[in-house]
Each structure stands twice: as structure tokens, then as C-alpha cells.
Design a protein around this motif. Sequence first.
Motif, mmCIF file in Angstrom:
data_model
loop_
_atom_site.group_PDB
_atom_site.id
_atom_site.type_symbol
_atom_site.label_atom_id
_atom_site.label_comp_id
_atom_site.label_asym_id
_atom_site.label_seq_id
_atom_site.Cartn_x
_atom_site.Cartn_y
_atom_site.Cartn_z
ATOM 1 N N MET A 36 6.957 -8.994 28.412
ATOM 2 C CA MET A 36 6.916 -9.023 29.890
ATOM 3 C C MET A 36 8.059 -7.559 30.710
ATOM 4 S SD MET A 36 5.596 -12.224 31.774
ATOM 5 C CE MET A 36 6.394 -13.057 30.487
ATOM 6 N N HIS A 40 5.890 -0.215 28.337
ATOM 7 C CA HIS A 40 4.451 0.197 28.149
ATOM 8 C C HIS A 40 4.046 1.605 27.295
ATOM 9 C CE1 HIS A 40 4.785 2.205 32.096
ATOM 10 N NE2 HIS A 40 4.073 2.524 31.471
ATOM 11 N N TYR A 49 -0.567 -3.116 22.064
ATOM 12 C CA TYR A 49 -1.509 -2.866 22.189
ATOM 13 C C TYR A 49 -3.153 -2.853 21.071
ATOM 14 C CZ TYR A 49 -5.138 0.090 24.697
ATOM 15 O OH TYR A 49 -6.252 0.469 25.337
ATOM 16 N N PHE A 71 -8.048 -2.999 29.893
ATOM 17 C CA PHE A 71 -7.407 -4.404 30.483
ATOM 18 C C PHE A 71 -6.815 -3.937 31.232
ATOM 19 C CE2 PHE A 71 -6.597 -4.255 25.633
ATOM 20 C CZ PHE A 71 -7.013 -5.932 24.741
ATOM 21 N N LEU A 72 -7.712 -4.995 31.898
ATOM 22 C CA LEU A 72 -8.038 -4.155 34.258
ATOM 23 C C LEU A 72 -7.443 -5.599 34.631
ATOM 24 C CD1 LEU A 72 -10.564 -2.932 34.128
ATOM 25 C CD2 LEU A 72 -9.334 -1.588 34.025
ATOM 26 N N THR A 73 -6.695 -5.338 35.406
ATOM 27 C CA THR A 73 -6.099 -6.057 36.209
ATOM 28 C C THR A 73 -6.447 -6.605 37.201
ATOM 29 O OG1 THR A 73 -4.608 -5.030 37.417
ATOM 30 C CG2 THR A 73 -3.474 -6.175 35.749
ATOM 31 N N GLY A 74 -6.927 -7.642 38.138
ATOM 32 C CA GLY A 74 -6.982 -7.683 39.454
ATOM 33 C C GLY A 74 -8.523 -8.672 39.790
ATOM 34 N N GLY A 75 -8.738 -9.555 38.088
ATOM 35 C CA GLY A 75 -9.422 -10.743 38.418
ATOM 36 C C GLY A 75 -11.278 -10.358 39.033
ATOM 37 N N GLN A 78 -11.545 -7.360 41.257
ATOM 38 C CA GLN A 78 -11.654 -6.210 40.734
ATOM 39 C C GLN A 78 -13.332 -5.920 40.590
ATOM 40 O OE1 GLN A 78 -9.408 -3.912 40.506
ATOM 41 N NE2 GLN A 78 -10.121 -2.382 39.177
ATOM 42 N N GLN A 79 -13.740 -6.690 39.624
ATOM 43 C CA GLN A 79 -14.751 -7.280 38.224
ATOM 44 C C GLN A 79 -16.169 -6.738 39.770
ATOM 45 O OE1 GLN A 79 -15.585 -10.286 36.238
ATOM 46 N NE2 GLN A 79 -12.849 -9.622 35.539
#
Length: 111
Positions: A36, A40, A49, A71-75, A78-79
Motif C-alpha cells: 500500500m 503506482h 500489476y 482493476f476498479l474500486t467502488g464495489g 460502481q458496477q
Amino acid sequence: MTCYNFAAGPAMLPVEVIAQIKQDLPDYAHSGMSVMEISHRSALYKELYAETKANLLELMKLDQAEYDVLFLTGGATQQIHHNSFEPGPQVPPDRGRGQWSLGPKSSRRRG
């Protein structure tokens, strides 16, 4: 005693995975940094990656030439925005009522 999570969201991980995370979290690949904490933009992240992407494609038995991985965030929220539109110029009909149907409607109003 092991706790089992049957709720929506994060699932149980194998004990071996937890052990690997415990080892890598404070010092990933002997870099002196946590996963973390690495940039990036660094070569170390780019290697991580590429390896993760290749492992996922292999696990799912997908051809790298035909598929890519995002690779997306948001759960789930977001989807909804990624899955709410059909290909082409038409706007799809509303898909249900309630909280989950509000996301796609609000996206169409903004867009």
C-alpha cells in the motif's frame, strides 16, 4: 475458532493467502515498503500489476490476446454504472425500482 462470512461483500480467504499477506504487507518483495506504500508509477508496482493480471487470466482460463483485466474500486455501486447500459445508441429501460435502480437513472441524467 474460525468465523465464516456468508454476507455479501468480502469472502473468506484460504489460510495460505492470509499467511502470504502477513508476510508481504509490511515489506513487499523486500522493498522495505508495504504494497500500500509503493508508488503506482514504480517498476515494482508495474511488475505486481502484470503478475496479478496474468494470474487472473490464467485462473479464469482466458486468452490474453482476447481479454483484458480492469482493476476498479467502488464495489457494487460502481458496477451498476458499468453494467447499466447496453451497447449501441439506445438508452435501456429502467431495470427495477428502489435504491439500486437510482444509480443508472442518475447517470443518464448527468451524461
